[in-house]
Every structure is written in structure tokens, then in C-alpha cells.
Design a protein around this motif. Sequence first.
Motif, mmCIF file in Angstrom:
data_model
loop_
_atom_site.group_PDB
_atom_site.id
_atom_site.type_symbol
_atom_site.label_atom_id
_atom_site.label_comp_id
_atom_site.label_asym_id
_atom_site.label_seq_id
_atom_site.Cartn_x
_atom_site.Cartn_y
_atom_site.Cartn_z
ATOM 1 N N HIS A 122 9.281 9.736 77.497
ATOM 2 C CA HIS A 122 10.085 9.268 78.624
ATOM 3 C C HIS A 122 11.157 8.316 78.109
ATOM 4 O O HIS A 122 12.328 8.376 78.515
ATOM 5 C CB HIS A 122 9.153 8.554 79.606
ATOM 6 C CG HIS A 122 9.776 8.230 80.916
ATOM 7 N ND1 HIS A 122 10.422 7.045 81.151
ATOM 8 C CD2 HIS A 122 9.853 8.936 82.072
ATOM 9 C CE1 HIS A 122 10.865 7.036 82.398
ATOM 10 N NE2 HIS A 122 10.540 8.162 82.979
ATOM 11 N N HIS A 123 10.719 7.462 77.214
ATOM 12 C CA HIS A 123 11.562 6.490 76.551
ATOM 13 C C HIS A 123 12.759 7.176 75.870
ATOM 14 O O HIS A 123 13.925 6.860 76.145
ATOM 15 C CB HIS A 123 10.672 5.798 75.507
ATOM 16 C CG HIS A 123 11.277 4.658 74.790
ATOM 17 N ND1 HIS A 123 12.309 4.788 73.920
ATOM 18 C CD2 HIS A 123 10.974 3.348 74.811
ATOM 19 C CE1 HIS A 123 12.624 3.603 73.434
ATOM 20 N NE2 HIS A 123 11.823 2.709 73.953
ATOM 21 N N SER A 124 12.460 8.184 75.024
ATOM 22 C CA SER A 124 13.570 8.790 74.272
ATOM 23 C C SER A 124 14.397 9.700 75.180
ATOM 24 O O SER A 124 15.602 9.841 74.992
ATOM 25 C CB SER A 124 13.055 9.535 73.038
ATOM 26 O OG SER A 124 12.034 10.412 73.359
ATOM 27 N N TYR A 151 -0.082 15.248 69.065
ATOM 28 C CA TYR A 151 1.263 14.845 69.461
ATOM 29 C C TYR A 151 1.652 13.476 68.930
ATOM 30 O O TYR A 151 2.798 13.072 69.018
ATOM 31 C CB TYR A 151 1.420 14.892 70.979
ATOM 32 C CG TYR A 151 1.601 16.303 71.474
ATOM 33 C CD1 TYR A 151 2.685 17.050 71.058
ATOM 34 C CD2 TYR A 151 0.686 16.878 72.343
ATOM 35 C CE1 TYR A 151 2.856 18.348 71.488
ATOM 36 C CE2 TYR A 151 0.852 18.177 72.788
ATOM 37 C CZ TYR A 151 1.944 18.904 72.357
ATOM 38 O OH TYR A 151 2.119 20.172 72.781
ATOM 39 N N PHE A 152 0.644 12.743 68.385
ATOM 40 C CA PHE A 152 0.971 11.448 67.809
ATOM 41 C C PHE A 152 1.565 11.575 66.410
ATOM 42 O O PHE A 152 2.147 10.627 65.899
ATOM 43 C CB PHE A 152 -0.271 10.555 67.760
ATOM 44 C CG PHE A 152 -0.208 9.472 68.767
ATOM 45 C CD1 PHE A 152 -1.044 9.465 69.857
ATOM 46 C CD2 PHE A 152 0.731 8.459 68.648
ATOM 47 C CE1 PHE A 152 -0.963 8.473 70.798
ATOM 48 C CE2 PHE A 152 0.824 7.465 69.589
ATOM 49 C CZ PHE A 152 -0.027 7.470 70.667
ATOM 50 N N ILE A 153 1.386 12.741 65.780
ATOM 51 C CA ILE A 153 1.930 12.911 64.434
ATOM 52 C C ILE A 153 3.459 12.864 64.499
ATOM 53 O O ILE A 153 4.081 13.650 65.223
ATOM 54 C CB ILE A 153 1.463 14.240 63.814
ATOM 55 C CG1 ILE A 153 -0.072 14.252 63.760
ATOM 56 C CG2 ILE A 153 2.040 14.418 62.419
ATOM 57 C CD1 ILE A 153 -0.658 15.617 63.485
ATOM 58 N N PRO A 154 4.056 11.915 63.762
ATOM 59 C CA PRO A 154 5.491 11.636 63.879
ATOM 60 C C PRO A 154 6.408 12.850 63.935
ATOM 61 O O PRO A 154 7.211 12.970 64.853
ATOM 62 C CB PRO A 154 5.777 10.798 62.634
ATOM 63 C CG PRO A 154 4.502 10.073 62.407
ATOM 64 C CD PRO A 154 3.414 11.031 62.791
ATOM 65 N N VAL A 205 -9.829 6.809 75.614
ATOM 66 C CA VAL A 205 -8.859 6.900 74.514
ATOM 67 C C VAL A 205 -7.902 8.076 74.733
ATOM 68 O O VAL A 205 -6.693 7.960 74.505
ATOM 69 C CB VAL A 205 -9.593 7.025 73.161
ATOM 70 C CG1 VAL A 205 -8.622 7.346 72.031
ATOM 71 C CG2 VAL A 205 -10.353 5.747 72.849
ATOM 72 N N PHE A 242 -5.438 7.139 77.417
ATOM 73 C CA PHE A 242 -4.537 6.113 76.899
ATOM 74 C C PHE A 242 -3.473 6.747 76.012
ATOM 75 O O PHE A 242 -2.272 6.493 76.164
ATOM 76 C CB PHE A 242 -5.334 5.066 76.114
ATOM 77 C CG PHE A 242 -4.598 3.772 75.923
ATOM 78 C CD1 PHE A 242 -4.875 2.689 76.733
ATOM 79 C CD2 PHE A 242 -3.623 3.634 74.953
ATOM 80 C CE1 PHE A 242 -4.200 1.494 76.573
ATOM 81 C CE2 PHE A 242 -2.935 2.444 74.789
ATOM 82 C CZ PHE A 242 -3.229 1.371 75.598
ATOM 83 N N TRP A 296 4.904 8.108 77.724
ATOM 84 C CA TRP A 296 5.818 6.980 77.777
ATOM 85 C C TRP A 296 6.827 7.042 76.635
ATOM 86 O O TRP A 296 8.031 6.841 76.843
ATOM 87 C CB TRP A 296 5.054 5.651 77.735
ATOM 88 C CG TRP A 296 5.984 4.490 77.605
ATOM 89 C CD1 TRP A 296 6.797 3.974 78.570
ATOM 90 C CD2 TRP A 296 6.232 3.737 76.419
ATOM 91 N NE1 TRP A 296 7.532 2.950 78.061
ATOM 92 C CE2 TRP A 296 7.205 2.778 76.749
ATOM 93 C CE3 TRP A 296 5.725 3.769 75.130
ATOM 94 C CZ2 TRP A 296 7.685 1.868 75.813
ATOM 95 C CZ3 TRP A 296 6.199 2.868 74.204
ATOM 96 C CH2 TRP A 296 7.167 1.923 74.553
ATOM 97 N N LEU A 297 6.337 7.344 75.410
ATOM 98 C CA LEU A 297 7.252 7.445 74.261
ATOM 99 C C LEU A 297 8.337 8.484 74.525
ATOM 100 O O LEU A 297 9.525 8.263 74.251
ATOM 101 C CB LEU A 297 6.483 7.838 72.994
ATOM 102 C CG LEU A 297 5.647 6.764 72.295
ATOM 103 C CD1 LEU A 297 4.976 7.353 71.053
ATOM 104 C CD2 LEU A 297 6.511 5.574 71.891
ATOM 105 N N GLY A 302 0.419 7.087 76.718
ATOM 106 C CA GLY A 302 1.266 6.480 75.693
ATOM 107 C C GLY A 302 2.322 7.451 75.171
ATOM 108 O O GLY A 302 3.491 7.089 75.010
ATOM 109 N N HIS A 312 7.011 14.655 66.997
ATOM 110 C CA HIS A 312 7.337 13.680 68.025
ATOM 111 C C HIS A 312 7.532 14.163 69.473
ATOM 112 O O HIS A 312 6.581 14.085 70.225
ATOM 113 C CB HIS A 312 8.493 12.786 67.567
ATOM 114 C CG HIS A 312 8.816 11.719 68.555
ATOM 115 N ND1 HIS A 312 9.948 10.965 68.509
ATOM 116 C CD2 HIS A 312 8.140 11.276 69.640
ATOM 117 C CE1 HIS A 312 9.952 10.124 69.504
ATOM 118 N NE2 HIS A 312 8.872 10.276 70.205
#
Lengths: 196, 196, 196, 196
Positions: free
Chosen positions: A66-68, A186-189, A53, A56, A63-64, A60, A192
Motif C-alpha cells: 500500500h505504501h509503495s 512475500y517477505f523475501i525482498p 504471526v 501480522f 501495508w508495505l 504488514g 517485493h
Amino acid sequence: MNKGRAESFSDGVFAFAITLLVLGIQIPDLKTGSNQELREALIRSLPQLVPYVTSFATIGIIWLNHHSMFHGVERVEHTTLTLNLLLLLVVAFIPYPTAVLGRYGALPTSAFLYGTVLTILGVTYSSLWWHIFRRGLSTSASDKGDTRRKIQRHIIGPVLYSIATLVALRFPRVSVLIYFLLAAFYFIPTQHPGPV
Amino acid sequence: MNKGRAESFSDGVFAFAITLLVLGIQIPDLKTGSNQELREALIRSLPQLVPYVTSFATIGIIWLNHHSMFHGVERVEHTTLTLNLLLLLVVAFIPYPTAVLGRYGALPTSAFLYGTVLTILGVTYSSLWWHIFRRGLSTSASDKGDTRRKIQRHIIGPVLYSIATLVALRFPRVSVLIYFLLAAFYFIPTQHPGPV
Amino acid sequence: MNKGRAESFSDGVFAFAITLLVLGIQIPDLKTGSNQELREALIRSLPQLVPYVTSFATIGIIWLNHHSMFHGVERVEHTTLTLNLLLLLVVAFIPYPTAVLGRYGALPTSAFLYGTVLTILGVTYSSLWWHIFRRGLSTSASDKGDTRRKIQRHIIGPVLYSIATLVALRFPRVSVLIYFLLAAFYFIPTQHPGPV
Amino acid sequence: MNKGRAESFSDGVFAFAITLLVLGIQIPDLKTGSNQELREALIRSLPQLVPYVTSFATIGIIWLNHHSMFHGVERVEHTTLTLNLLLLLVVAFIPYPTAVLGRYGALPTSAFLYGTVLTILGVTYSSLWWHIFRRGLSTSASDKGDTRRKIQRHIIGPVLYSIATLVALRFPRVSVLIYFLLAAFYFIPTQHPGPV
């Protein structure tokens, strides 16, 4: 150079690396094949879910981000592609320390290896971000927030990971908990842009 | 025929082959499961990183070149698709010699096998390029630089790799170093269009 | 419904299945780890390349045909998606019989298993084509060539594969040769729309 | 935020997880390597196809629904991405319980594990749908059918799977049959939006 294809290649590596993690969870090797033996073996292998987990979530988040980060990128030149490949090299390697940590539990060595790879991941990501930021290659990297805070955020990640890695030498379970909490954190919006 | 789908399929194979490399790095099989045993086993398996990084860089460079080669391609006809599949056949095979080299170290046979596959990779890539170039299927293949230099560059790669492969029969460690240096060399920006 | 996403998902499965084939080639398990032992083991495992190349070519051809079939498709409705998933189910399964054939050589059983899966692959592909053709869902399926020849072509493939599968029970090596030749044959440009 | 990249990343994980399933089917380990031994071993491993096909169909259906759910999505914000990653975490994990069920047959423990993961998959999918629906992030989520029926449909799936999971403790074979029938049932066109 076509940004879309660099993104789709990166997405491919992110997606495959994240999916390969499951191969690191050992299928129990039973002697009798009885139901009880299977139950006990599966319960014993429950802790393997923690590195699964954590890795993952970490991939994840990367990736988020990298995306932004690439969202605002206008030109993809050779150095960006090279640094991006370096990042993907580390991302694609993550299934290995994850499997070692899952298989042998939180020993000082396995937790240290895991933390070292996450630290390198953070340094690589921050280097890519720094290159894009310094060269002004991204619009989104420059239009929000002040510079100092952004630089701090990209330094804090690797520092926290390297501290947790040192903790591993003494208290491996504590360090694994820290890796997990960092990913969760780091998942807390609002927090971000991420782990690095 | 839709160029985009050929590219996305190729990107898939490149991304997947590059991510599968990690499975070739053996997770140590411990007897006691002690921390010391794990540390020693991991240190012993450090050299496995050399073929991992070399193959990653090689596939990455091939992908970068494939990227810029197809960028200028206007028509994708049957021969291009066939040669492209042949290239992907070799790319998808790379995890095998990488794992053999990682597992058994730089023996003459493992280094020879590895070099042979890289040589075939170079020949296949150059054939694809030659087909696209000769038939004038790509705009980017013809608009910059003079022809002779481009042809030379696409011949030099396979030649260097085949020399290193022959060196492997006598000095396997030297040949592995050459494979690594060739990959590193082709990463230098000015040198860009690549290993073949 | 978005055709692009169905294509990209299919491309993903094709690309992954084709790249997973390499995991079926066994890395030799040496006792002494000597160079000679490795050389002999690798030479013994050379025949494993035959099913690897055959499966790679077969999936590659199916992908090429899938590519041109979907090119002309205008609407992707539920039945097409279901039949497409059925095709992908078989495509994703191919690494298994390929690995069995590679590991145990051309025994009647391994060659029969391999041929059975290729036959089912052909039937599944032809069913998908037949659905698209009969319902007039594709422009490219109807605008070139006469109907009878196209139907014949989509019946001949599965028939040839099922004959080769029966041959396997008596002459397994012959059947493996036929599978290989069929894949090679369908690569010849004029023959193009494919193995099924 | 770019919806296309979230979709292509998701498609990558779906496609990869669905293709990794095949690695869970064990290649028989023969002693003599005779044809008869291989035939008997393959016949004994036939039941492994049931979890393979069930998992393939389940992931395939989830993908189809994910597809139509995201089709109408207009904005992809942080919570959607996070819930989507959570869904992908479960999807990527499916090869594990599939392999356990394939390897040890329908024991209470293996069937319970498998059902638990499918139940969690259903809950995760419904949560993602619920978030998108409640926030009005998707046009397609709101324009057809009445609300009550849609909510029912997204509750029924997880409930059915959790019942089958409880059945596994007593009648593992029956539960495996239910998992299979549920997947088959959701493939029927009119029933379309899916297993959850």
C-alpha cells in the motif's frame, strides 16, 4: 484532495488492526491458578501464535505494498478513496477470523473462513491497484517492469489464496501452513510487491 | 493553532473507532468445539456483518466529509475544536450500538438505539459544518454550489436518520435496511458530501 | 530531537485512550433476549454514560492543552519526553477507573479511585508544564499573561480534583457530579488552558 | 521509500500497544456489588499495576530509542522495513504476557513468559540496530561514541533480560523486580539509548 491524510488514516487502520490481533489470543482461564496448570494451558495455546504471526505478516505486507503503491499516486479521487475504504474494511476485519482460527484450531470451517477473508483481501487489494493502474493515477505503477507481469502478479495472489481456501475443507492444517508460507514467501525482498 | 494536529488526532479517533468495530462481532462460544457446531454458529452470526459494514461505511463517509471540510479550513479556533471533540465523542461511541445490534439482532430497541446514535452523529456533524460555514472559517465551504442547497443537504441527513429511527420501533429490520442503504447511497461519487 | 514525532505519538495515545473508553460500557447480558429485557437493561446502563462523557471530555481537554503547550515548545529533551511518557501512562490508564465507575456505579470506592486517577493526571500534567515553563523550553508558555496567575491555574486543578476525591468517600454521587462539572467548566473558551 | 510513513506506522503500533495494556487489568467481578467487596477486590488487584507500569515503560523506552535511531536514518530499504515489522510484531504482542502476569501474579511460568518476550524484544531491537549500523544507513548511529561501546550496549540488554528470565524459574518475584528496575534504569537520561 490531500494524499497525506488518506495515507495517515490508512496507516492508522493498518496499525490498529495489526495491534488488535493480540486480543484474539486467549488468556487461559485457570481453575486452581497453580503454576503447573498455567504452564500446561500456555503450552496448549502455543498454536494460537501461528494465525497471529500469519495475520501480522499479511497485514504488514499489505501495508508495505500500500505504501509503495500510494508513493507514486498523484491524485486521490473518490473511487480510489472508496476502494481504499473497502480494503480497510477487510483489513480491519482480519482480527475476527484470526481469533476464530486461534481459538478453535485448524478445523475445516475456521481455516475456510480465514482463507476466504484473505482471498477477499487479495481481490480488494488487486482491485485498488487495477483502478490506480488503469487510470494512470500513479507514476510508480507504470514506470517499472512490463504490464503483463504486473497484472499476472496481482492475479496470482488471490488465486493462490482461493486454492488454499478450498484445500481447507479437506486438509485444514495444510491450508494454514500454506497461508503462513505465502506470507513468509512475500517477505523475501526480490519478490517485493506482494501478496496479491 | 495548528490545523494539522487537530486533523491527525481526529484521524486517529476515526481510524481507531472503525477498527474497534470488529470487537463487537462475537466469537462463537462452542460447547463441543466440533466443526459442525462452529459452522452452524458462524452461519448464525452472519447477520452481525450488516451492522459492522453499515457502521464502517458510515464512519468512513463521515471521515471523507470531515476530510474535505477541514481541507478548506484556515483557522481552527476553540469552538471548532470543541464541536469537533463532540463529533469524535459520538464517533467513538458507535462501536457500542453496533455491538448491541449485532448481538441481539434487529429488535425494536437495538435498532432504535442504533438509529438514535446515527441521528446524533448527523446533527453533530451538521452543527460543526454550520459553525464553520457561518463563521466563514473554510474557503471550500463557500466557493462551490449555492448556499441553500448546501444547508438543505446538511438538514436532510439527520431528518432521514431520525425517520428511520422512528420506523425501528415498528419495523426494526426495515430500519436497519434503511441505515445500510443510506450509507451505500452516500458512497455514490456525485452525491459526495455526505451522510449529513 | 524531532518534536513532530513526539506530538504524533502523544496524539496516538490520546486518540486511542479516548476511543478505548467505549469498551468499558457493558453490553447487556440478556437471558431471554426479548425486546423488553433489552430495553430495561439499556435503561439501567444509561448512568454509565456519565463516566464515559466525563473521561472523554477530560482526555479531550488535556489533549487541547497538550496541543497548545507543545505548540510553543522549541526543544524536546529527555526530561520532557520522560514527563510526557508519565502523563501518557496516566492518560492510557483512564479507561480502567472509568469502566469500574461505570460498572459499579458511584460507590465511595469507585468514585474515590476515579478521582485519584484524575488528581494524578492533573499533577502529572502540571509537572510537565512546570518543567517546560521553568526551563524556558516553550515560547508560548512565557509570552502571555503573568507568571503568578499561570502557576495558580496549574495548582488549582489538582487541588479541586483532590477535594472532589475526598468528597467521594462520603458522597460519591456528588463527587462524580463535580468531576463532570470540572470537565464542562474547562471547556468554556475563555477559561481555556485547562483542567490542571 | 518514504521514511515518514514508516515512522508514523511504527508510532501507531507503539502508541496502540501501549494503550492496549490497560485492557489486561481485570475489572473485578463482584458478587454482592457492595462497596467493601469492591474495595477489597481493587486492593487485591493492585499488584497488576507492576506489569502494567513495567510494560508501559519498556515500550516507551523502545519508542524513544526507535525515535532516535530512525532520526539519523537516511534510506529505508526492504530489510529495514522487514526487521522493523518483526520488532513491531513483538511490541504488539507485549499486552499478552503483561495480562497473564497481571492476572496470575508472579508464578514461575508467567514471569518466565514475560521475560522471554522482553528478551526477544531486546534481540529484535538490537538486530534492527545492527543492520542499520553495519550497513551505514544512519548518520546518527555512527557519529557519536566509539563502536565497541555501542555494540556492547546492544548486547548487554538482551543478556540482562535473559538472565532475569532464568531467575524467574526459581524466584519469579525477584525477576519481576529486575524487569521493573531495568525499565526504570534505562529511563535515567545519561544512560539514554536504551533497554537493548
